[in-house]
Enzyme design. Structure first.
Site, short mmCIF file in Angstrom:
data_model
loop_
_atom_site.label_atom_id
_atom_site.label_comp_id
_atom_site.label_asym_id
_atom_site.label_seq_id
_atom_site.Cartn_x
_atom_site.Cartn_y
_atom_site.Cartn_z
N MET A 79 0.78 1.28 3.73
CA MET A 79 1.77 2.42 4.19
C MET A 79 2.20 2.03 5.78
O MET A 79 1.83 2.96 6.46
CB MET A 79 0.77 3.48 4.44
CG MET A 79 0.41 3.95 2.84
SD MET A 79 -0.82 5.25 2.57
CE MET A 79 -2.43 4.14 3.30
N ASP A 132 -1.07 11.38 -9.39
CA ASP A 132 -0.03 10.97 -8.21
C ASP A 132 1.18 10.52 -8.45
O ASP A 132 1.32 9.88 -9.52
CB ASP A 132 -0.92 10.30 -7.13
CG ASP A 132 -2.08 11.22 -6.36
OD1 ASP A 132 -1.88 12.13 -6.18
OD2 ASP A 132 -2.93 10.29 -5.65
N LYS A 145 3.08 12.90 -4.13
CA LYS A 145 4.27 13.09 -2.93
C LYS A 145 5.40 12.12 -3.10
O LYS A 145 5.17 10.87 -3.60
CB LYS A 145 3.72 12.52 -1.59
CG LYS A 145 4.61 12.73 -0.45
CD LYS A 145 4.17 12.43 0.89
CE LYS A 145 3.80 11.16 0.99
NZ LYS A 145 3.51 10.40 2.31
#
Length: 256
Positions: free
Chosen positions: A173, A38, A60
């Protein structure tokens, strides 16, 4: 087809500092045939991987997905059936908002053996690196770790519940939801509650902003803080300043 056992191992790479990956994780990386990693994984960790293994970036960055989650699931199974041992390398701990459990369930449904190597979660380590304890006698008896953004891209309802408690609240997040988070704490009369925002925690490019519920949004704007970052709300944030003051006092005494 490979004669090797088709297997998935989900590994937590830790919060950013390469030295915070576990010995167990390094040992497993050396046995991998394929590693899917990741964006939050420190790329220095890739040097621990079996040099003959295929490495695939599936993370991402800046809102751009290299692979959708469904594609990652399919890739795990396809590579495991073809080559043997697939390692899924994730930042932090794979079971703390890392979707590791989902990937293991999917892989199991196709007959893969599965295992997990826990990682040091950013929710604990990032705060600790800034001398912020999530619990401290007299300040916090417990802590919440909450995702700021749900699957539906909304703010988690658990944050409102956490704001009513005396616990330390860690939001992952959650930067895009910071103004909403602040309003929930203001509604509980916690305007002066200390807040820390830590970007790129435990890394060499770490940035931090310290304020209160009422001031933190402006501080984030002034310091241009952004993801990846964690939000820590609670009296324990004061411990960082306490340590700095004690160190300064000691230095002053040494210097006469």
């Amino acid at each position: 087809m490979s004669l090797k056992t088709s297997k998935l191992t989900v590994i937590g790479a830790g919060p950013g500092d390469v030295d915070l990956i576990t010995l167990k994780a390094i040992k497993v990386l050396k046995t991998a045939d394929v590693v899917l990693y990741d964006a939050l994984v420190n790329e220095e960790i890739l040097s621990f991987i079996n040099p003959e293994a295929e490495q695939v970036f599936v993370g991402k960055r800046r809102g751009c997905y290299a692979y959708q989650q469904e594609q990652i699931n399919e890739l795990i199974v396809e590579r495991a059936k073809a080559f043997g041992h697939v390692v899924r390398l994730k930042g932090g701990d794979p079971f703390i908002f890392g979707r590791g459990a989902e990937e293991m369930e999917y892989a199991t449904g196709f007959g893969l053996e599965v295992a997990v190597v826990p990682g040091i979660s950013s929710s604990i380590a990032v705060a600790a690196y800034q001398n912020i304890p999530l619990t401290k006698r007299g300040s916090a008896e417990s802590f919440w770790v909450i995702t700021g953004t749900t699957k539906e891209h909304k703010i988690s309802s658990d944050i409102e519940l956490a704001a009513k408690s005396n616990a330390t609240v860690v939001v992952l997040m959650g930067m895009s939801k910071l103004p909403q988070i602040v309003k929930l704490f203001q509604a509980q009369g916690k305007n002066d509650l200390p807040v820390a925002i830590i970007q790129n925690g435990t890394r060499t490019n770490e940035k931090i902003g310290i304020g209160t519920v009422d001031t933190i949004v402006n501080i984030v704007a002034e310091k241009e803080l952004k993801n990846p970052a964690i939000i820590v709300l609670g009296e324990v944030v004061k411990h960082r300043q306490t340590i700095l003051e004690i160190q300064q006092q000691y230095a002053n005494e040494l210097n006469g």
